[in-house]
Design a protein around this motif. Structure first.
Motif, mmCIF file in Angstrom:
data_model
loop_
_atom_site.group_PDB
_atom_site.id
_atom_site.type_symbol
_atom_site.label_atom_id
_atom_site.label_comp_id
_atom_site.label_asym_id
_atom_site.label_seq_id
_atom_site.Cartn_x
_atom_site.Cartn_y
_atom_site.Cartn_z
ATOM 1 N N UNK A 265 0.476 -1.243 0.187
ATOM 2 C CA UNK A 265 -0.154 0.042 0.003
ATOM 3 C C UNK A 265 0.875 1.091 -0.284
ATOM 4 N N UNK A 266 0.299 2.037 -1.108
ATOM 5 C CA UNK A 266 0.978 3.186 -0.820
ATOM 6 C C UNK A 266 0.156 4.654 -1.532
ATOM 7 N N UNK A 267 -0.219 5.163 0.003
ATOM 8 C CA UNK A 267 -1.762 5.488 -0.312
ATOM 9 C C UNK A 267 -0.768 7.306 -0.508
ATOM 10 N N UNK A 268 -0.248 7.810 -0.361
ATOM 11 C CA UNK A 268 0.313 9.498 0.021
ATOM 12 C C UNK A 268 1.301 9.243 -0.047
ATOM 13 N N UNK A 269 1.416 10.558 -1.835
ATOM 14 C CA UNK A 269 3.093 10.521 -2.846
ATOM 15 C C UNK A 269 4.458 11.030 -1.272
ATOM 16 N N UNK A 270 3.475 11.393 -0.724
ATOM 17 C CA UNK A 270 4.710 12.011 0.042
ATOM 18 C C UNK A 270 5.398 11.567 1.017
ATOM 19 N N UNK A 316 1.461 9.915 8.529
ATOM 20 C CA UNK A 316 2.233 10.691 8.975
ATOM 21 C C UNK A 316 3.422 11.335 9.179
ATOM 22 N N UNK A 317 4.083 10.722 8.532
ATOM 23 C CA UNK A 317 5.378 11.293 8.474
ATOM 24 C C UNK A 317 6.066 10.350 9.468
ATOM 25 N N UNK A 337 4.096 5.560 17.244
ATOM 26 C CA UNK A 337 4.968 5.504 15.764
ATOM 27 C C UNK A 337 5.209 4.575 15.210
ATOM 28 N N UNK A 338 6.085 4.271 13.844
ATOM 29 C CA UNK A 338 6.223 3.878 13.277
ATOM 30 C C UNK A 338 7.768 3.293 13.455
ATOM 31 N N UNK A 339 8.704 4.103 14.083
ATOM 32 C CA UNK A 339 9.997 3.650 13.748
ATOM 33 C C UNK A 339 10.390 3.332 16.174
ATOM 34 N N UNK A 340 9.113 3.386 16.100
ATOM 35 C CA UNK A 340 9.043 2.878 18.277
ATOM 36 C C UNK A 340 7.548 3.010 19.030
ATOM 37 N N UNK A 362 -9.981 10.265 7.779
ATOM 38 C CA UNK A 362 -8.764 10.542 7.049
ATOM 39 C C UNK A 362 -8.180 12.131 7.819
ATOM 40 N N UNK A 363 -7.292 12.000 6.896
ATOM 41 C CA UNK A 363 -6.487 13.292 7.635
ATOM 42 C C UNK A 363 -5.635 14.377 5.885
#
Length: 722
Positions: A265-270, A316-317, A337-340, A362-363
């Motif tokens: 999944x890749x929903x946001x280009x950023x 989000x980031x 957090x994804x990283x932690x 949605x955001x």
């Protein structure tokens, strides 16, 4: 599947036919199996082989009988013509809209005189549209009609992937179109099914895309859905365009299963990350992540598991916002957090509401938007701000609302709203302003102004409150004389939401009542509602349906003689068990491509993945649940059953036609009622989706004709019965 717990004995015998004057009975050849100490007799096991000459000839005979009867009802053509009339009242029909961040609009559009839609493009919402692709051009030398069943433009709108299928197969072939040149790339990408699972994920630089590849596309093979793999397709001119990036074979360290669907999944280009997940028929899934910069590596890392009960998530980031039912059956929205990550004790952004279910979120750059629903039939949209909710008022109340964000760097929120008598409306909300951005022409509502919609709750066998939606024409008398068609579903946690259907309203305009039972097994009342009709609790699904039928009869909306039921696919469990448990309660049942033989569910092509929803034969407890939900094994000799119409397609990639064939054969043998038991098997159809317009019109006219006929409508009787 391990068969050590099964002892098989083959006994060939002819079942005694109670009504000796019956014709066209398929002979029984009983297979006896022992499951966990319990003997199970299967008289039509051999009918699972649809190529068996005796079986195929019997199917042809049943098709002939059914078609002759149904086609002799003159008013069936009226129902087809009426659908065409409705269709002609709209200048066009638009579907599958996709909008890029630079406001390019891609969509399918079908004119009334067309049998299948074409692909169109607008540079902006208000720009002049351009024809991009006609599916007739895909294989112009073939007499077969192709349908576009999925589209996905690149982020910049310079290219679009188009998926095409035929004869209801769903499994498709994909092409790539250069938008500026309106030129189709020469390559045809095969072994795909983006309309079903995963879709297409374009890379941020538009240099390629990721999709799910199916090594086997034979829908009759047990290998059909095994070892699927996410692959990267690069837009370049060498021979190594496709690279496997996420799969059971590519990533053994992740402990994926052969029957998982490893989608990316890749929903946001950023976004900085690709999200891998293993969805299927279950509500929850395992998830993994990989920095996009490492796409050529195998460095996927675990993110969350099924135990975290996550339904939807947004990046989000380095943070992940997610909707979860863990300790919150009506869902809450959290962040970690994804990283932690901490999924056991995340920060809660939106608490669970005990009265309403969170169905979407949605955001945007302006904040978090949340959709809530009551009983699956009344939806509301809110903006979450400063720990409080502000409702975004729409012009009217809608039964279902879906939202999509243009991107977290933008304010635009796209809203799609729909109701039982209100066609799709599309709005754009820009933090403060609501603008109608509907592309579809709004149908004239005057003919539906006299349709009443009741949303009530009735008491089930165990005291639970079951939502029931009832549609009828103003002035209807509750005297038990109305013909009522009731549908429902109740599986996979899927809510049977209000949808605008001219066909459903046509039944009402013809003087009937239409009811939808929101039974357990669905998601109308949250995750607990799903678990209330799941595996060992599955009997609640058809018992809720029966309770709704009893209520409608007791309140004189209808009578037993005028009540027909209609469902299909996993809803076939509900309908099949309703008529086998209470054959006295219904005049007729229409079951399309129904799951009617659940003890053999694992023997179908997608059987392994359905274990997650219904259970496994190898588990003694789940075996008992499967037996209870198996309508085929609950048919008893000497019982008067309702009239039935069973339909299936030989190209069905989800439910094999032999489910319906076996049920029809056993029912015809056992039934002592003079009512008709009809079977229609279509070699040019699948699971009832991806059909041409006229194919769909014929399908629904057949369903309604049978229901009106069997509930005694004088205008819907076969010629030879008048």
């Amino acid at each position: 599947m391990c068969r050590k717990f099964v002892f098989i004995f083959i006994i060939v015998l002819q079942y005694v036919v109670l009504a000796q004057d019956k014709k066209n009975i398929l002979p029984a050849e009983v297979v006896v199996e022992i499951y966990h100490g319990q003997k199970i007799e299967d008289p039509y096991r051999y009918a699972e082989n649809l190529n068996n000459p005796q079986v195929s000839q019997w199917i042809k005979t049943q098709n002939k009988i059914s078609k002759e009867l149904l086609n002799s009802i003159e008013k069936k053509q009226y129902l087809i013509d009426k659908q065409i009339e409705f269709d002609n009242k709209k200048e066009y029909d638009i579907s599958k809209l996709k909008v890029t961040v630079n406001d390019n609009h891609f969509y399918l559009k079908r004119l009334p005189n067309e049998n299948a839609p074409k692909l169109y493009y607008r540079k902006t919402f208000s720009s002049k549209e351009e024809l991009l692709y006609d599916p007739k051009d895909f294989n112009p030398n073939s007499k077969t009609e192709y349908i576009i069943n999925y589209i996905q433009p690149s982020w910049d709108g310079t290219k679009v992937v188009v998926s095409l299928t035929t004869k209801g197969k769903e499994v498709s072939e994909m092409i790539i179109i250069d938008v500026a040149l309106k030129k189709v790339h020469p390559e045809i990408i095969r072994n795909a099914w983006p309309s079903y699972m995963g879709g297409i994920a374009w890379l941020p630089d538009n240099s390629g895309f990721i999709y799910l590849h199916y090594p086997c596309i034979d829908v009759t093979s047990l290998d059909f859905l095994n070892n699927t793999k996410s692959v990267l397709y690069k837009l370049r001119d060498d021979s190594k365009k496709i690279k496997e990036i996420f799969s059971y074979t590519n990533n053994p360290e992740l402990d994926l299963k052969e029957d998982d669907f490893p989608v990316v999944i890749l929903k946001n280009r950023e976004s900085k990350y690709l999200i891998g997940q293993t969805p299927g028929v279950g509500s929850h899934y395992n998830s993994y992540y990989l920095p996009i910069s490492e796409i050529e590596t195998k460095n996927w890392k675990p993110l969350f598991t099924k135990s975290h009960q996550i339904r939807k998530h947004v990046l989000r980031g380095d943070s992940l916002l997610f909707q979860t039912s863990k300790n919150a059956p009506n869902f809450k929205i959290c962040i970690t957090s994804i990283l932690n990550p901490d999924f056991e004790n995340p920060r809660v952004l939106v608490e669970e509401n005990k009265q309403e279910v969170i169905t979407d979120f949605e955001l945007t750059k302006d904040g978090l938007y949340v959709v809530k629903s009551k009983n699956g039939v009344k939806a509301s949209l809110f903006k979450y701000q400063d720990t409080s909710f502000k409702e975004i008022k729409l012009p009217k109340t809608y039964g279902d609302i879906n939202i999509t964000a243009k991107g977290q760097e933008h304010s635009e929120l796209w809203i799609t709203a729909i109701g039982w008598t209100t066609d799709h409306k599309r709005f754009e909300y820009n933090n403060t302003t609501l603008v109608d951005k509907s592309l579809n022409e709004t149908i004239d509502r005057k003919q539906f102004d006299d349709i009443i919609v009741e949303e009530i709750e009735i008491e089930a066998h165990d005291g639970e409150k079951i939502p029931l939606s009832i549609l009828y024409k103003k002035g209807m008398q509750k005297d038990g004389k109305s013909r009522l068609l009731m549908d429902g579903y109740g599986a996979y946690g899927i809510s049977f939401k209000p949808t605008f259907s001219l066909r459903r309203l046509l039944w009402v305009l013809e003087g009937g009542i239409f009811a939808t039972a929101h039974v357990r097994g669905g998601g109308e009342k949250g995750d607990a509602w799903h678990k209330g009709g799941y595996k060992s609790t599955k009997p609640n699904t058809w018992k809720d349906f029966i309770s709704c039928a009893e209520y409608l009869i007791s309140k004189k909306y209808t009578s037993k003689e005028r009540l027909a039921i209609w469902s299909g696919s996993a809803g076939g469990i509900m309908a099949g068990r309703a008529i086998t448990e209470r054959p006295d309660l219904f005049a007729a049942a229409i079951i399309e491509f129904g799951s009617l033989n659940m003890l053999r569910s694992e023997m179908r092509a997608n059987g392994a993945t359905n274990v997650k929803e219904f259970g496994a034969l190898s588990d003694s407890t789940e075996f008992k649940g499967l037996l209870k939900m198996d309508a085929y094994h609950h048919i008893k000799h000497g019982i008067e059953y309702p009239a039935t119409l069973l339909t299936a397609g030989l190209n069905d990639a989800r439910v094999p036609a032999w489910f319906s064939v076996k049920f029809a054969a056993k029912l015809l043998n056992a039934n002592t009622s003079p009512k008709k038991n009809l079977l229609l098997i279509d070699k040019d159809a699948g699971h009832g989706v991806d059909n041409t317009k006229l194919k769909q019109f014929e399908r629904f006219a057949t369903v309604f004709t049978f229901a009106f006929w069997q509930t005694g409508h004088p205008d819907y009787q076969p010629k030879n019965s008048r």
